[in-house]
Design an enzyme around this catalytic site. Structure first.
Site: not given
Ligand code: FBP
Length: 548
Positions: A77, A141, A172, A198-199, A201
């Site tokens: 993400g 991803r 991950d 990075k994230t 979250d």
């Molecule tokens: P990462 O863990 O890869 O940083 O992504 C987190 C996130 O932003 C979550 O908060 C959310 O649930 C998810 O990605 C959404 O994924 P997508 O962008 O595939 O809809």
């Protein structure tokens, strides 16, 4: 590309670097490390990258380096600041030797496997300095885990003369970076692999990583929006706003936004799990806050809901664990293939235990459907697609209607719904993230120059002025343990959930009753890039409370 006045001014911003990274550096090694759990298994799986020391960089006289070619991948993400990691790495490798080259693989790890890449130049990088987004090379991803992918990767790395690869990702993606580092080390391929935390979250953190990048900007962006809603809410005094916030698993974003805005209610998934609350308990808790405010004549308010809530309600968690097993083909360890969503749902219903089936059938049809459908490539339920904010407000309305009949409630309840996720993931990075990310990227070049592989770039002491930040590296294996994924035990980086005995949660818990009853909203306003340091250069409240 046409730019706004802010973008033009912001492009000229020179991100700050820790003092130790401003000149040449020497690496100071700490003691040998161990993984956070399952030491024997992790050691056996990562014989070449296990047990390495934590590294701290100090100013010193390092020899001039030969030119080196480096590759970079954005994975998962989007998170504000990714472009600054790349510009920091670019500047870092160029200061090591101006003939060094940086290549970017396109659209995530898939670009490495499919040999899709670009070479960065000064002009190209300059377009993206201090901007949000991952659009400089795109993200994806694709899960890097198969030997065939690693072998396909080495072909293009050799063709481009790349000796080091930097993977920017969450838990991950960094787990996969470590698996790749180990594979290339075992094969003696001469390619180093470095990760970057990075994230948005905020769940990739531990005693070595203070915060993942993007969390700061995303929380400030959401808090601005929540503040705006609270002002509207307090002006019209007629709606309850149910606001779902991103954060797939941990509730760090919801908690930080609550600390910044002081809403009337904020659910913390980790607490819901610890107290073994059912969905009905959660609804009763919220309905009581609505009823208490109504008794004071306040038929309005705000509720923050973490995106991952549903997975932390114990009965639903147990159901999801079984669904994950059932949806995996035991022969291949891959997700089962189905002709249609209906076929998938009926297969699931026919193959889960009776108690889990009862829980599934008790859920609203749209939620049950989403839980039964596909996972992301890392096996996660796609919680961003579950409309928990609507589910909860509907159930609160039903509960209040019951209480009205019983004479326990006599207010008005009208709900509005919001989901803040994608709004914050590509915002222009705050000063904190602009500096932190640039430093992480620049620092990665120093880990490469020091011959490290299987390390994550780290910058610590970030609540102090940037000059005093501490730069270094942590072995990725140190953060690992074994967890069940897709029907099998796998080595993974341990996710950091909200600690209920930690300072941020305790501060929230000590104040939430007052915020519920009284209208104590804070309206943080937009991120500021220029102005007094107490306005522009603040870290998150979570980090400030944790580090105090
Ligand atoms: P990462 O863990 O890869 O940083 O992504 C987190 C996130 O932003 C979550 O908060 C959310 O649930 C998810 O990605 C959404 O994924 P997508 O962008 O595939 O809809």
């Amino acid at each position: 590309m046409k730019k706004s006045a802010l973008q033009i001014a912001r492009a000229a911003y020179q991100p700050k670097l820790p003092k130790a990274l401003k000149g040449t550096v020497v690496a100071k090694e700490g003691a040998a490390t161990q993984s956070v759990g399952n030491q024997d298994e992790i050691k056996a799986m990562f014989p070449n990258t296990y047990g390495m020391p934590v590294i701290t960089f100090e100013e010193g006289n390092a020899p001039q380096m030969e030119a080196i070619n480096v590759g970079i991948i954005l994975s998962g993400g989007q998170a504000p600041g990714g472009h600054n990691v790349i510009s920091g790495l670019y500047d870092g490798v160029k200061t090591l030797n101006p003939n060094s080259k940086l290549y970017g693989f396109l659209m995530g790890p898939g670009g490495l496997v499919d040999h899709k890449y670009v070479e960065f130049t000064d002009e190209f990088i300059d377009e993206y300095r201090n901007t949000g987004g991952f659009d400089i090379i795109g993200s994806g991803r694709t899960k890097l885990e198969k030997e065939s992918q690693f072998e396909s990767g080495i072909e293009i790395l050799r063709e481009l003369g790349i000796k080091a690869l930097v993977i920017i990702g969450g838990d991950d993606s960094n787990t996969n970076a470590c698996v790749l580092a180990e594979y290339y080390a075992a094969k003696n391929y001469g390619v180093q692999v470095i990760g970057c935390p990075k994230t948005i979250d905020g769940d990739l953190k531990n005693e070595q990583i203070e915060t993942s990048f993007g969390f700061d900007t995303a929380c400030k962006t959401y808090s601005e929006l929540i503040g705006n809603i609270q002002r509207d809410c307090n002006s019209a005094r007629k709606y309850w706003h149910f606001i779902k916030l991103m954060g797939r698993s941990a509730s760090h974003i919801a908690l930080e936004c609550a600390l910044q805005t002081q809403p009337n209610a904020c659910l913390i998934s980790e607490e819901v799990e610890q107290k073994e609350m059912s969905l009905n308990d959660v609804v009763t808790y919220l309905a009581q806050i609505v009823a208490d405010r109504a008794a004071d004549g306040n038929n309005f308010g705000t509720v923050l809901i973490p995106e991952g809530l549903i997975e932390f309600i114990p009965a639903i968690k147990k159901l999801i664990a079984e669904l994950n097993e059932v949806l995996t083909d035991p022969a291949t360890g891959e997700s089962r293939e189905f002709g249609s969503a209906e076929e998938q749902i009926s297969f699931v219903k026919g193959n889960i235990a009776a108690d889990n089936l009862a829980v599934l059938e008790s859920l609203p049809a749209d939620v049950a459907r989403q839980l039964c459908l596909d996972r992301d490539p890392h096996g996660n339920v796609q919680v961003s697609l579950i409309e928990t904010e609507k589910l909860l407000s509907r159930m609160v309305a039903d509960k209040l209607a019951e209480w009205k009949k019983e004479g326990k409630y006599n207010g008005k309840f009208s709900a509005q719904h919001h989901f803040f996720g994608y709004e914050g993931r590509c915002a222009a990075p705050s000063n904190y993230d602009a500096d932190y990310c640039y430093s992480l990227g620049f620092n990665a070049s120093r880990l490469i120059a020091n011959g490290k592989t299987g390390y994550m770039s780290i910058i610590k002491n970030t609540t102090a002025p940037a000059e005093e930040w501490i730069a270094g590296g942590v072995p990725i294996t140190m953060m690992m343990n074994m967890e069940r994924r897709n029907g099998a035990m796998k080595p993974v980086i341990r996710k950091a959930l909200v600690e209920l005995d930690g300072a941020p949660f305790k501060f929230f818990a000590a104040n939430r009753e007052e915020w519920a009853k009284n209208t104590a909203y804070i309206y943080p306003g937009p991120i500021q890039y220029w102005g007094p340091t107490e306005v522009c250069d603040q870290c998150t409240k979570t980090l400030a409370l944790e580090q105090k």
